[in-house]
Design a protein around this motif. Structure first.
Motif, PDB file in Angstrom:
ATOM      1  N   UNK A  21       0.864  -1.180   0.000  1.00  0.00           N
ATOM      2  CA  UNK A  21       0.000   0.000   0.000  1.00  0.00           C
ATOM      3  C   UNK A  21       0.901   1.229   0.000  1.00  0.00           C
ATOM      4  N   UNK A  22       0.573   2.217  -0.827  1.00  0.00           N
ATOM      5  CA  UNK A  22       1.368   3.436  -0.919  1.00  0.00           C
ATOM      6  C   UNK A  22       0.422   4.625  -0.825  1.00  0.00           C
ATOM      7  N   UNK A  23       0.689   5.506   0.141  1.00  0.00           N
ATOM      8  CA  UNK A  23      -0.142   6.689   0.344  1.00  0.00           C
ATOM      9  C   UNK A  23       0.743   7.906   0.582  1.00  0.00           C
ATOM     10  N   UNK A  24       0.284   9.048   0.080  1.00  0.00           N
ATOM     11  CA  UNK A  24       0.988  10.314   0.259  1.00  0.00           C
ATOM     12  C   UNK A  24       0.085  11.243   1.060  1.00  0.00           C
ATOM     13  N   UNK A  25       0.663  11.906   2.066  1.00  0.00           N
ATOM     14  CA  UNK A  25      -0.081  12.830   2.916  1.00  0.00           C
ATOM     15  C   UNK A  25       0.599  14.190   2.937  1.00  0.00           C
ATOM     16  N   UNK A  26      -0.208  15.246   2.949  1.00  0.00           N
ATOM     17  CA  UNK A  26       0.235  16.589   3.287  1.00  0.00           C
ATOM     18  C   UNK A  26      -0.636  17.040   4.433  1.00  0.00           C
ATOM     19  N   UNK A  27       0.012  17.476   5.528  1.00  0.00           N
ATOM     20  CA  UNK A  27      -0.709  17.740   6.760  1.00  0.00           C
ATOM     21  C   UNK A  27      -0.324  19.120   7.301  1.00  0.00           C
ATOM     22  N   UNK A  28      -1.325  19.991   7.525  1.00  0.00           N
ATOM     23  CA  UNK A  28      -1.025  21.303   8.094  1.00  0.00           C
ATOM     24  C   UNK A  28      -0.718  21.207   9.591  1.00  0.00           C
ATOM     25  N   UNK A  29      -0.180  22.265  10.188  1.00  0.00           N
ATOM     26  CA  UNK A  29       0.123  22.250  11.620  1.00  0.00           C
ATOM     27  C   UNK A  29      -1.125  21.946  12.448  1.00  0.00           C
ATOM     28  N   UNK A  30      -0.938  21.121  13.487  1.00  0.00           N
ATOM     29  CA  UNK A  30      -2.020  20.781  14.389  1.00  0.00           C
ATOM     30  C   UNK A  30      -2.905  19.638  13.919  1.00  0.00           C
ATOM     31  N   UNK A  31      -2.602  19.057  12.767  1.00  0.00           N
ATOM     32  CA  UNK A  31      -3.417  17.975  12.223  1.00  0.00           C
ATOM     33  C   UNK A  31      -2.641  16.654  12.246  1.00  0.00           C
ATOM     34  N   UNK A  32      -3.396  15.557  12.113  1.00  0.00           N
ATOM     35  CA  UNK A  32      -2.809  14.224  12.172  1.00  0.00           C
ATOM     36  C   UNK A  32      -2.671  13.603  10.789  1.00  0.00           C
ATOM     37  N   UNK A  33      -1.755  12.643  10.695  1.00  0.00           N
ATOM     38  CA  UNK A  33      -1.651  11.787   9.515  1.00  0.00           C
ATOM     39  C   UNK A  33      -2.705  10.706   9.733  1.00  0.00           C
ATOM     40  N   UNK A  34      -3.688  10.622   8.883  1.00  0.00           N
ATOM     41  CA  UNK A  34      -4.791   9.697   9.133  1.00  0.00           C
ATOM     42  C   UNK A  34      -5.722  10.271  10.181  1.00  0.00           C
ATOM     43  N   UNK A  35      -6.666   9.478  10.627  1.00  0.00           N
ATOM     44  CA  UNK A  35      -7.723  10.000  11.477  1.00  0.00           C
ATOM     45  C   UNK A  35      -7.686   9.538  12.925  1.00  0.00           C
ATOM     46  N   UNK A  36      -6.896   8.521  13.269  1.00  0.00           N
ATOM     47  CA  UNK A  36      -6.969   8.007  14.632  1.00  0.00           C
ATOM     48  C   UNK A  36      -5.738   7.209  15.037  1.00  0.00           C
ATOM     49  N   UNK A  37      -5.636   7.046  16.329  1.00  0.00           N
ATOM     50  CA  UNK A  37      -4.644   6.172  16.934  1.00  0.00           C
ATOM     51  C   UNK A  37      -5.062   4.746  16.561  1.00  0.00           C
ATOM     52  N   UNK A  38      -4.148   3.967  15.994  1.00  0.00           N
ATOM     53  CA  UNK A  38      -4.553   2.659  15.462  1.00  0.00           C
ATOM     54  C   UNK A  38      -3.385   1.679  15.430  1.00  0.00           C
ATOM     55  N   UNK A  39      -3.755   0.431  15.162  1.00  0.00           N
ATOM     56  CA  UNK A  39      -2.744  -0.588  14.894  1.00  0.00           C
ATOM     57  C   UNK A  39      -3.318  -1.580  13.891  1.00  0.00           C
ATOM     58  N   UNK A  40      -2.427  -2.055  13.029  1.00  0.00           N
ATOM     59  CA  UNK A  40      -2.770  -3.082  12.044  1.00  0.00           C
ATOM     60  C   UNK A  40      -2.252  -4.412  12.575  1.00  0.00           C
ATOM     61  N   UNK A  41      -3.081  -5.438  12.555  1.00  0.00           N
ATOM     62  CA  UNK A  41      -2.657  -6.735  13.083  1.00  0.00           C
ATOM     63  C   UNK A  41      -1.765  -7.504  12.115  1.00  0.00           C
ATOM     64  N   UNK A  42      -1.902  -7.231  10.809  1.00  0.00           N
ATOM     65  CA  UNK A  42      -1.146  -8.004   9.821  1.00  0.00           C
ATOM     66  C   UNK A  42      -0.219  -7.158   8.949  1.00  0.00           C
ATOM     67  N   UNK A  43      -0.375  -5.862   8.972  1.00  0.00           N
ATOM     68  CA  UNK A  43       0.391  -4.996   8.072  1.00  0.00           C
ATOM     69  C   UNK A  43       1.459  -4.236   8.851  1.00  0.00           C
ATOM     70  N   UNK A  44       2.672  -4.183   8.287  1.00  0.00           N
ATOM     71  CA  UNK A  44       3.685  -3.287   8.827  1.00  0.00           C
ATOM     72  C   UNK A  44       3.652  -2.008   8.002  1.00  0.00           C
ATOM     73  N   UNK A  45       4.008  -0.894   8.633  1.00  0.00           N
ATOM     74  CA  UNK A  45       3.990   0.389   7.944  1.00  0.00           C
ATOM     75  C   UNK A  45       5.331   1.089   8.108  1.00  0.00           C
ATOM     76  N   UNK A  46       5.731   1.768   7.041  1.00  0.00           N
ATOM     77  CA  UNK A  46       6.924   2.604   7.051  1.00  0.00           C
ATOM     78  C   UNK A  46       6.506   3.986   6.585  1.00  0.00           C
TER      79      UNK A  46
END
Length: 154
Positions: free
Chosen positions: A32-57
């Protein structure tokens, strides 16, 4: 072989954030490949989370990202990367950069089960969250009391 330029795919913008899903346009089968641009005070994605099978870099292209983890905050500067193994809780945030730019890679592409936690105003703490998606909105509800914990239009 596939090539693209960021902005050639369908993108979503919520709360000043820009999200470009790149996996489909590049026809990736295992990452999976995703690109984010995030202004000050905002998060990458929407929530605190964990994937049970996927690793992320996450690769920080510009700015400084702060990742909340179970072991405390981890600061990742421009040009640096951070890896989360399957099962590790995380959420990225832009605390200070004018515009944080991040490339996220996840394997396998299909992330499998994901646990989500969000601050619930009714419960007064971070609780499990259940997302509901419509054509133009993403709404999160508390898994304990059912209160709405976030709404994003795209």
């Amino acid at each position: 072989m596939e090539t693209t330029r960021i902005g050639n795919e369908d993108s979503r913008a919520t709360a000043g954030k820009v999200f470009h899903p790149l996996s489909e346009i590049l026809d990736t089968s295992n990452v999976a490949i995703n690109y984010y641009e995030v202004p000050p005070g905002e998060t990458i994605g929407d929530c605190y989370h964990r994937h049970h099978e996927q690793e992320e870099v996450f690769y920080v292209i510009a700015g400084t990202a702060t990742f909340e983890t179970e072991d405390g905050d981890v600061v990742v500067d421009e040009g640096e990367l951070i890896r989360f193994a399957p099962g590790e809780w995380q959420q990225g945030m832009n605390h200070e950069s004018p515009r944080l730019k991040v490339l996220a890679l996840g394997a396998p592409r299909e992330e499998g089960p994901t646990e989500i936690r969000r601050e619930c105003p009714a419960c007064g703490e971070r609780t499990s969250a259940e997302p509901e998606t419509t054509d133009n909105e993403l709404v999160y509800y508390c898994g304990v009391c059912g209160a709405e914990t976030g709404r994003y239009s795209f």
